[in-house]
Design a protein around this motif. Structure first.
Motif, PDB file in Angstrom:
ATOM      1  N   GLY A 242      63.165  52.269  38.131  1.00 24.55           N
ATOM      2  CA  GLY A 242      64.607  52.804  38.019  1.00 24.55           C
ATOM      3  C   GLY A 242      65.314  52.058  37.011  1.00 24.55           C
ATOM      4  O   GLY A 242      65.033  51.434  36.338  1.00 24.55           O
ATOM      5  N   ARG A 243      66.521  52.496  36.994  1.00 20.59           N
ATOM      6  CA  ARG A 243      67.502  51.885  35.952  1.00 20.59           C
ATOM      7  C   ARG A 243      67.843  50.481  36.336  1.00 20.59           C
ATOM      8  O   ARG A 243      68.252  49.738  35.442  1.00 20.59           O
ATOM      9  N   ARG A 244      67.722  49.951  37.445  1.00 18.96           N
ATOM     10  CA  ARG A 244      67.989  48.647  37.843  1.00 18.96           C
ATOM     11  C   ARG A 244      66.819  47.665  38.365  1.00 18.96           C
ATOM     12  O   ARG A 244      66.934  46.510  38.476  1.00 18.96           O
ATOM     13  N   ARG A 245      65.899  48.361  38.654  1.00 15.58           N
ATOM     14  CA  ARG A 245      64.669  47.563  39.506  1.00 15.58           C
ATOM     15  C   ARG A 245      63.359  48.480  39.269  1.00 15.58           C
ATOM     16  O   ARG A 245      63.356  49.633  39.021  1.00 15.58           O
ATOM     17  N   VAL A 246      62.504  47.582  38.899  1.00 21.65           N
ATOM     18  CA  VAL A 246      60.997  47.939  38.890  1.00 21.65           C
ATOM     19  C   VAL A 246      60.414  47.621  39.994  1.00 21.65           C
ATOM     20  O   VAL A 246      60.146  46.219  40.253  1.00 21.65           O
ATOM     21  N   LYS A 247      59.766  48.576  40.833  1.00 22.24           N
ATOM     22  CA  LYS A 247      58.808  48.081  42.282  1.00 22.24           C
ATOM     23  C   LYS A 247      57.510  48.565  41.851  1.00 22.24           C
ATOM     24  O   LYS A 247      56.908  49.334  41.526  1.00 22.24           O
ATOM     25  N   ALA A 248      56.803  47.357  41.861  1.00 18.43           N
ATOM     26  CA  ALA A 248      55.412  47.579  41.621  1.00 18.43           C
ATOM     27  C   ALA A 248      54.554  47.333  43.181  1.00 18.43           C
ATOM     28  O   ALA A 248      54.893  46.156  43.684  1.00 18.43           O
ATOM     29  N   ARG A 249      53.686  48.123  43.505  1.00 10.27           N
ATOM     30  CA  ARG A 249      53.177  47.716  44.672  1.00 10.27           C
ATOM     31  C   ARG A 249      51.307  48.073  44.433  1.00 10.27           C
ATOM     32  O   ARG A 249      50.967  48.962  43.742  1.00 10.27           O
ATOM     33  N   ALA A 250      50.642  47.143  44.737  1.00  9.48           N
ATOM     34  CA  ALA A 250      49.269  47.024  44.385  1.00  9.48           C
ATOM     35  C   ALA A 250      48.489  46.595  45.452  1.00  9.48           C
ATOM     36  O   ALA A 250      48.907  45.984  46.438  1.00  9.48           O
ATOM     37  N   GLN A 251      47.119  47.128  45.341  1.00  7.04           N
ATOM     38  CA  GLN A 251      46.127  46.529  46.459  1.00  7.04           C
ATOM     39  C   GLN A 251      45.236  45.892  45.606  1.00  7.04           C
ATOM     40  O   GLN A 251      44.696  46.012  44.621  1.00  7.04           O
ATOM     41  N   ALA A 252      44.831  44.607  46.151  1.00  6.33           N
ATOM     42  CA  ALA A 252      43.712  43.979  45.665  1.00  6.33           C
ATOM     43  C   ALA A 252      42.343  43.452  46.542  1.00  6.33           C
ATOM     44  O   ALA A 252      42.661  43.307  47.745  1.00  6.33           O
ATOM     45  N   HIS A 253      41.260  44.177  45.987  1.00  8.01           N
ATOM     46  CA  HIS A 253      39.966  44.145  46.829  1.00  8.01           C
ATOM     47  C   HIS A 253      39.397  42.469  46.603  1.00  8.01           C
ATOM     48  O   HIS A 253      38.253  42.487  47.521  1.00  8.01           O
ATOM     49  N   PHE A 254      39.683  41.848  45.898  1.00  9.81           N
ATOM     50  CA  PHE A 254      39.186  40.295  45.811  1.00  9.81           C
ATOM     51  C   PHE A 254      40.091  39.499  45.220  1.00  9.81           C
ATOM     52  O   PHE A 254      41.178  39.981  44.828  1.00  9.81           O
ATOM     53  N   ARG A 255      39.901  38.355  45.176  1.00  7.23           N
ATOM     54  CA  ARG A 255      40.798  37.260  44.954  1.00  7.23           C
ATOM     55  C   ARG A 255      42.107  36.896  46.035  1.00  7.23           C
ATOM     56  O   ARG A 255      42.386  37.890  46.710  1.00  7.23           O
ATOM     57  N   ASP A 256      42.349  35.763  45.907  1.00  3.73           N
ATOM     58  CA  ASP A 256      43.576  35.252  46.964  1.00  3.73           C
ATOM     59  C   ASP A 256      44.815  36.286  46.544  1.00  3.73           C
ATOM     60  O   ASP A 256      45.313  36.554  45.275  1.00  3.73           O
ATOM     61  N   LEU A 257      45.387  36.758  47.523  1.00  3.73           N
ATOM     62  CA  LEU A 257      46.638  37.500  47.237  1.00  3.73           C
ATOM     63  C   LEU A 257      47.856  37.036  46.459  1.00  3.73           C
ATOM     64  O   LEU A 257      48.519  37.705  45.580  1.00  3.73           O
ATOM     65  N   GLU A 258      47.915  35.557  46.866  1.00  2.00           N
ATOM     66  CA  GLU A 258      48.968  34.928  46.100  1.00  2.00           C
ATOM     67  C   GLU A 258      48.738  35.018  44.720  1.00  2.00           C
ATOM     68  O   GLU A 258      49.563  34.899  43.680  1.00  2.00           O
ATOM     69  N   GLU A 259      47.517  34.705  44.301  1.00  3.34           N
ATOM     70  CA  GLU A 259      46.947  34.519  42.991  1.00  3.34           C
ATOM     71  C   GLU A 259      47.323  35.622  42.056  1.00  3.34           C
ATOM     72  O   GLU A 259      47.733  36.056  41.036  1.00  3.34           O
ATOM     73  N   VAL A 260      46.960  36.857  42.938  1.00  2.67           N
ATOM     74  CA  VAL A 260      47.036  38.288  42.291  1.00  2.67           C
ATOM     75  C   VAL A 260      48.381  38.576  41.858  1.00  2.67           C
ATOM     76  O   VAL A 260      48.810  39.191  41.134  1.00  2.67           O
ATOM     77  N   ARG A 261      49.376  38.368  42.957  1.00  2.00           N
ATOM     78  CA  ARG A 261      50.663  38.481  42.826  1.00  2.00           C
ATOM     79  C   ARG A 261      51.402  37.847  41.888  1.00  2.00           C
ATOM     80  O   ARG A 261      52.181  38.138  41.018  1.00  2.00           O
ATOM     81  N   SER A 262      50.782  36.589  41.659  1.00  2.00           N
ATOM     82  CA  SER A 262      51.519  35.665  40.727  1.00  2.00           C
ATOM     83  C   SER A 262      51.067  36.155  39.437  1.00  2.00           C
ATOM     84  O   SER A 262      52.056  36.138  38.226  1.00  2.00           O
ATOM     85  N   ASP A 263      49.754  36.563  39.127  1.00  4.45           N
ATOM     86  CA  ASP A 263      49.451  37.269  37.539  1.00  4.45           C
ATOM     87  C   ASP A 263      50.126  38.514  37.673  1.00  4.45           C
ATOM     88  O   ASP A 263      50.320  38.828  36.341  1.00  4.45           O
ATOM     89  N   LEU A 264      50.234  39.330  38.485  1.00 11.49           N
ATOM     90  CA  LEU A 264      51.092  40.635  38.270  1.00 11.49           C
ATOM     91  C   LEU A 264      52.407  40.208  37.881  1.00 11.49           C
ATOM     92  O   LEU A 264      53.138  40.935  37.135  1.00 11.49           O
ATOM     93  N   ASP A 265      53.090  39.267  38.718  1.00  5.68           N
ATOM     94  CA  ASP A 265      54.334  38.824  38.117  1.00  5.68           C
ATOM     95  C   ASP A 265      54.576  38.660  36.611  1.00  5.68           C
ATOM     96  O   ASP A 265      55.475  39.167  35.942  1.00  5.68           O
ATOM     97  N   THR A 266      53.593  37.658  36.167  1.00  8.05           N
ATOM     98  CA  THR A 266      53.731  37.450  34.621  1.00  8.05           C
ATOM     99  C   THR A 266      53.345  38.513  33.841  1.00  8.05           C
ATOM    100  O   THR A 266      54.023  38.774  33.005  1.00  8.05           O
ATOM    101  N   GLU A 267      52.322  39.188  34.207  1.00  8.21           N
ATOM    102  CA  GLU A 267      52.026  40.435  33.504  1.00  8.21           C
ATOM    103  C   GLU A 267      52.948  41.471  33.371  1.00  8.21           C
ATOM    104  O   GLU A 267      53.267  41.890  32.026  1.00  8.21           O
ATOM    105  N   LEU A 268      53.411  41.845  34.264  1.00  9.85           N
ATOM    106  CA  LEU A 268      54.507  42.695  34.327  1.00  9.85           C
ATOM    107  C   LEU A 268      55.811  42.386  33.917  1.00  9.85           C
ATOM    108  O   LEU A 268      56.595  43.118  33.310  1.00  9.85           O
ATOM    109  N   GLY A 269      56.268  41.059  34.161  1.00 10.16           N
ATOM    110  CA  GLY A 269      57.171  40.574  33.624  1.00 10.16           C
ATOM    111  C   GLY A 269      57.346  40.650  32.052  1.00 10.16           C
ATOM    112  O   GLY A 269      58.247  41.083  31.362  1.00 10.16           O
ATOM    113  N   GLU A 270      56.165  40.324  31.411  1.00  8.12           N
ATOM    114  CA  GLU A 270      56.108  40.501  29.923  1.00  8.12           C
ATOM    115  C   GLU A 270      56.031  41.949  29.551  1.00  8.12           C
ATOM    116  O   GLU A 270      56.652  42.137  28.559  1.00  8.12           O
TER     117      GLU A 270
END
Length: 228
Positions: A177-205
């Motif tokens: 959107g113009r003010r917000r980017v919403k990312a919804r992902a499904q993770a089939h392995f690894r801890d969800l918190e680790e995946v979310r943290s990596d996604l935050d960093t990757e998508l932030g860059e």
């Protein structure tokens, strides 16, 4: 605009992150080397692109020309000694005799008001919501007045591809959107918190590297795919 892709299902819980601004300003891996840094050196605000509204403008001009042409022809005919057209005599009679609370008077007024409001909104709103304004380049001669825009669907595809590079992500859906980017992902392995943290960093860059004039907030949600 959104983009999504997927791989395979397993598991069942979810974890979400609240909105946050990207923290890194690094470019994306694989981006063109030596690309121009996009910043608004003038300090002026970058506004949205305005639509030319060709179709509504053409329709309004055509209808106005037809109505004015009929009226002008009838006025000239009356001045030349001929009788007024039947439709103008009937219209004048109806407007003079019908009460204001008549159903057809109310319907006609409502239609005229709706058309006027529609034309007014077209005149004062930019339109072209699918285009996101980008920051102006600096350090290049004769580019002060250059403006660039990024299609929201193209931005969603870029961010989706970056999200799919994170280990553990099975599928991803990105809404830009113009003010917000919403990312919804499904993770089939690894801890969800680790995946979310990596996604935050990757998508932030990735969001930073898009070079948008208004940096959108980033909200990431990660969950397990439902069992089939």
């Amino acid at each position: 605009m959104s983009a999504n892709t997927s791989r395979q299902p397993t598991g069942d819980t979810y974890l979400s992150s609240g909105p946050g601004q990207p923290s890194s300003a690094d470019g994306t891996p694989g981006a063109a080397e030596g690309a121009t840094k996009v910043t608004d050196g003038s300090g002026r605000p970058v506004h949205r692109f305005w639509s030319s509204r060709r179709v509504p403008a053409a329709l309004a001009a055509l209808l106005s020309a037809v109505a004015v042409g009929f009226l002008l022809y009838d006025v000239i005919a009356v001045r030349a000694g001929r009788d007024a057209m039947r439709w103008r005599r009937r219209l004048a009679e109806e407007l003079a005799t019908r009460p204001l609370d008549d159903v057809w008077m109310i319907v006609g007024a409502a239609v005229a008001m709706a058309l006027g409001l529609w034309l007014f909104l077209l005149a004062v709103t930019p339109g072209l919501r699918r285009l996101l304004p980008m920051r102006r380049p600096t350090g290049i001669p004769e580019t002060e007045d250059v403006r660039a825009g990024l299609d929201r669907r193209a931005a969603a595809l870029v961010l989706r591809d970056r999200a799919m590079q994170v280990p553990g992500v099975q599928s991803a859906r990105i809404d830009v959107g113009r003010r917000r980017v919403k990312a919804r992902a499904q993770a089939h392995f690894r801890d969800l918190e680790e995946v979310r943290s990596d996604l935050d960093t990757e998508l932030g860059e990735a969001v930073t590297s898009l070079g948008l004039a208004r940096q959108p907030a980033l909200a990431v949600r990660v969950r397990r795919p439902k069992k089939g």
